[in-house]
Design an enzyme around this catalytic site. Structure first.
Site, PDB file in Angstrom:
ATOM      1  N   CYS A 116      -3.869 -10.963   8.206  1.00 20.21           N
ATOM      2  CA  CYS A 116      -3.085 -11.590   7.134  1.00 20.21           C
ATOM      3  C   CYS A 116      -1.774 -12.201   7.617  1.00 20.21           C
ATOM      4  O   CYS A 116      -1.114 -12.911   6.874  1.00 20.21           O
ATOM      5  CB  CYS A 116      -2.822 -10.582   6.026  1.00 20.21           C
ATOM      6  SG  CYS A 116      -4.337 -10.029   5.256  1.00 20.21           S
ATOM      7  N   HIS A 256       3.174 -12.792   1.721  1.00 19.62           N
ATOM      8  CA  HIS A 256       1.715 -12.634   1.733  1.00 19.62           C
ATOM      9  C   HIS A 256       1.320 -11.908   0.450  1.00 19.62           C
ATOM     10  O   HIS A 256       2.023 -11.007  -0.006  1.00 19.62           O
ATOM     11  CB  HIS A 256       1.295 -11.831   2.967  1.00 19.62           C
ATOM     12  CG  HIS A 256      -0.139 -11.414   2.928  1.00 19.62           C
ATOM     13  ND1 HIS A 256      -1.162 -12.315   2.734  1.00 19.62           N
ATOM     14  CD2 HIS A 256      -0.730 -10.190   3.030  1.00 19.62           C
ATOM     15  CE1 HIS A 256      -2.314 -11.661   2.731  1.00 19.62           C
ATOM     16  NE2 HIS A 256      -2.087 -10.371   2.904  1.00 19.62           N
ATOM     17  N   ASN A 286      -6.205 -11.551  -2.688  1.00 20.52           N
ATOM     18  CA  ASN A 286      -5.754 -11.648  -1.299  1.00 20.52           C
ATOM     19  C   ASN A 286      -6.694 -12.606  -0.548  1.00 20.52           C
ATOM     20  O   ASN A 286      -7.838 -12.275  -0.287  1.00 20.52           O
ATOM     21  CB  ASN A 286      -5.781 -10.248  -0.669  1.00 20.52           C
ATOM     22  CG  ASN A 286      -5.261 -10.238   0.761  1.00 20.52           C
ATOM     23  OD1 ASN A 286      -5.050 -11.290   1.364  1.00 20.52           O
ATOM     24  ND2 ASN A 286      -5.072  -9.052   1.306  1.00 20.52           N
TER      25      ASN A 286
HETATM   26  O1  UT7 Z   1      -3.630  -7.773   3.328  1.00 23.27           O
HETATM   27  C1  UT7 Z   1      -3.183  -7.058   4.376  1.00 23.27           C
HETATM   28  C2  UT7 Z   1      -3.122  -5.618   4.338  1.00 23.27           C
HETATM   29  N1  UT7 Z   1      -3.624  -4.954   3.190  1.00 23.27           N
HETATM   30  C3  UT7 Z   1      -2.783  -4.434   2.277  1.00 23.27           C
HETATM   31  O2  UT7 Z   1      -1.587  -4.642   2.332  1.00 23.27           O
HETATM   32  C4  UT7 Z   1      -3.376  -3.516   1.219  1.00 23.27           C
HETATM   33  C5  UT7 Z   1      -2.570  -2.263   1.077  1.00 23.27           C
HETATM   34  N2  UT7 Z   1      -3.140  -1.300   0.153  1.00 23.27           N
HETATM   35  C6  UT7 Z   1      -3.208  -1.495  -1.189  1.00 23.27           C
HETATM   36  O3  UT7 Z   1      -2.884  -2.541  -1.677  1.00 23.27           O
HETATM   37  C7  UT7 Z   1      -3.621  -0.321  -2.052  1.00 23.27           C
HETATM   38  O4  UT7 Z   1      -3.661   0.843  -1.258  1.00 23.27           O
HETATM   39  C8  UT7 Z   1      -4.989  -0.521  -2.761  1.00 23.27           C
HETATM   40  C9  UT7 Z   1      -4.873  -1.550  -3.840  1.00 23.27           C
HETATM   41  C10 UT7 Z   1      -6.048  -0.926  -1.746  1.00 23.27           C
HETATM   42  C11 UT7 Z   1      -5.411   0.795  -3.429  1.00 23.27           C
HETATM   43  O5  UT7 Z   1      -4.403   1.251  -4.325  1.00 23.27           O
HETATM   44  P1  UT7 Z   1      -3.847   2.735  -4.227  1.00 23.27           P
HETATM   45  O6  UT7 Z   1      -2.884   2.890  -5.342  1.00 23.27           O
HETATM   46  O7  UT7 Z   1      -3.348   2.983  -2.842  1.00 23.27           O
HETATM   47  O8  UT7 Z   1      -5.121   3.587  -4.548  1.00 23.27           O
HETATM   48  P2  UT7 Z   1      -5.801   4.720  -3.655  1.00 23.27           P
HETATM   49  O9  UT7 Z   1      -6.532   4.112  -2.506  1.00 23.27           O
HETATM   50  O10 UT7 Z   1      -4.810   5.789  -3.370  1.00 23.27           O
HETATM   51  O11 UT7 Z   1      -6.852   5.282  -4.676  1.00 23.27           O
HETATM   52  C12 UT7 Z   1      -6.463   5.989  -5.872  1.00 23.27           C
HETATM   53  C13 UT7 Z   1      -7.700   6.361  -6.644  1.00 23.27           C
HETATM   54  C14 UT7 Z   1      -8.789   6.992  -5.802  1.00 23.27           C
HETATM   55  O12 UT7 Z   1      -9.463   7.964  -6.580  1.00 23.27           O
HETATM   56  P3  UT7 Z   1      -9.149   9.521  -6.402  1.00 23.27           P
HETATM   57  O13 UT7 Z   1      -9.471   9.823  -4.985  1.00 23.27           O
HETATM   58  O14 UT7 Z   1      -7.685   9.660  -6.719  1.00 23.27           O
HETATM   59  O15 UT7 Z   1     -10.058  10.147  -7.408  1.00 23.27           O
HETATM   60  C15 UT7 Z   1      -9.729   5.854  -5.504  1.00 23.27           C
HETATM   61  O16 UT7 Z   1     -11.051   6.286  -5.263  1.00 23.27           O
HETATM   62  O17 UT7 Z   1      -8.291   5.173  -7.186  1.00 23.27           O
HETATM   63  C16 UT7 Z   1      -9.661   5.105  -6.816  1.00 23.27           C
HETATM   64  N3  UT7 Z   1     -10.047   3.711  -6.684  1.00 23.27           N
HETATM   65  C17 UT7 Z   1     -10.472   2.976  -7.735  1.00 23.27           C
HETATM   66  N4  UT7 Z   1     -10.634   3.297  -9.044  1.00 23.27           N
HETATM   67  C18 UT7 Z   1     -11.060   2.305  -9.846  1.00 23.27           C
HETATM   68  C19 UT7 Z   1     -10.054   2.945  -5.582  1.00 23.27           C
HETATM   69  N5  UT7 Z   1     -10.477   1.706  -5.891  1.00 23.27           N
HETATM   70  C20 UT7 Z   1     -10.735   1.714  -7.216  1.00 23.27           C
HETATM   71  C21 UT7 Z   1     -11.199   0.725  -8.116  1.00 23.27           C
HETATM   72  N6  UT7 Z   1     -11.332   1.074  -9.414  1.00 23.27           N
HETATM   73  N7  UT7 Z   1     -11.479  -0.533  -7.738  1.00 23.27           N
END
Ligand code: UT7
Length: 332
Positions: A116, A256, A286
């Site tokens: 990215c 970004h 993204n």
């Molecule tokens: O582009 C270059 C680099 N990339 C980035 O900068 C991305 C950086 N990361 C992020 O933007 C975020 O971490 C995400 C958007 C990918 C995820 O958000 P988060 O708030 O960090 O969520 P998480 O991964 O901690 O997941 C929280 C919960 C989990 O469930 P449990 O384990 O708490 O029961 C996930 O399984 O949300 C769940 N989850 C979802 N639930 C509904 C993950 N994806 C989804 C989804 N819908 N699509």
């Protein structure tokens, strides 16, 4: 004559027509419109459909539009760099394919693979060719068909990405416009959190790699988030300090677009109000290398000659960086 700097003298973006909305994802994986919106800020993303369509086809749309807009003949272009993580083929470079399709015959061309941060790294690289003298017209393209490496059964990644392309023309300025400073970084130990497992020399394609969905993006979202939020804000603040820029001196932050919360944190750290931040993540998601040029393209009509812009990116690798840029023209 003043010092030679590399100024952006034109910009063009392109997105495919087809759209995937958050509602569409509710039918595909276990997710909700509300989760996607509150955690990422994304409402919809554009997807390139059609057999035989690739990253270069989106890039060519942007490049041909840019040539027209800047009254440039294809043969005048001396270098074309394409930043992408979704090349048409592993080799040759997608940049070569773009040049061929756009009739650019006198340029050398290569790809930049910095996830990215690729468009930002490519801009810095191109600016050095201009600053060294000799190069008068360079095109930098950021293009990705993220849908080609997205696993639409994995709810943790599939909602994040979209397809797009953006291209800029870089030309020398002796009046102090263009890229005035940059800070670029990489830390390869971050590769464990964000990568594509198979298809490279480490793990060539096999039936097993296909069955295991290893040709798609793998991301440990929370770990990447923690690095992204600090590194992108730190590097943007570093560029401001180094150039004695106060928040009032900055016309726009061009970040970004990976997550609305990362964009907000960067703006807060820089003391910049939201109305001075280019944000289009809600409509495109993204798009990896296309996020920054797509923002510049959509804001082009609002930009004034002399505006101070701060570009900031964070991506897989890990890679991150920032550019201080003085805008060189007013759109007609
Ligand atoms: O582009 C270059 C680099 N990339 C980035 O900068 C991305 C950086 N990361 C992020 O933007 C975020 O971490 C995400 C958007 C990918 C995820 O958000 P988060 O708030 O960090 O969520 P998480 O991964 O901690 O997941 C929280 C919960 C989990 O469930 P449990 O384990 O708490 O029961 C996930 O399984 O949300 C769940 N989850 C979802 N639930 C509904 C993950 N994806 C989804 C989804 N819908 N699509």
């Amino acid at each position: 004559m003043g010092k030679i700097t590399a100024a952006i003298t034109g910009i063009q973006g392109w997105v495919p027509e087809d759209v995937l909305t958050n509602k569409d994802f509710e039918k595909m994986v276990d997710t909700t419109e509300e989760w996607i919106m509150t955690r990422t800020g994304i409402k919809e993303r554009h997807i390139q459909k059609g057999k035989g369509k690739a990253t270069s086809d989106m890039a060519v749309e942007a490049v041909i539009g840019l040539l027209k807009k800047t009254n440039t003949k294809p043969e005048e272009v001396e270098l074309l760099i394409c930043a992408t993580v979704t090349p048409d083929m592993i080799h040759p470079a997608t940049a070569n394919i773009i040049s061929d399709k756009a009739g650019i015959k006198n340029a050398f061309s290569f790809d930049m693979n910095a996830a990215c941060s690729g468009f930002l790294f490519a801009l810095v690289t191109a600016s050095k060719f201009i600053e060294a003298g000799g190069y008068k017209k360079i095109i930098v393209v950021g293009a990705d068909k993220m849908s080609s490496i997205t696993d639409y059964t994995d709810r943790t990644t599939c909602v994040l990405f979209g397809d797009a392309a953006g291209a800029v023309m870089l030309e020398p300025s002796t009046e102090g416009y263009g890229i005035l400073d940059s800070s670029t970084h990489a830390d390869g130990s971050g590769r464990i959190y964000l990568h594509q497992k198979a298809g490279g020399s480490l793990k060539p394609a096999s039936h097993e790699t296909v069955d295991a969905h290893e040709h798609f993006i793998y991301q440990e979202g929370q770990a990447v988030f923690k690095f992204a939020v600090t590194r992108m804000a730190d590097v943007a603040a570093e560029i401001m300090e180094r150039n004695q820029l106060a928040s009032d001196d900055i016309a726009y932050l061009v970040p970004h677009q990976a997550n609305m919360r990362i964009i907000d944190a960067t703006a807060r750290r820089m003391g910049i109000n939201k109305d001075k931040v280019m944000i289009n993540i809600e409509r495109y998601g993204n798009t990896t290398n296309a996020t920054i040029p797509m923002c510049l393209y959509e804001w082009e009509n609002k930009l004034k000659k002399g505006d101070n812009l701060i570009l900031a990116a964070f991506g897989g690798g890990f890679t991150w960086g920032s550019i201080y840029l003085k805008w060189a023209y007013e759109a007609k």
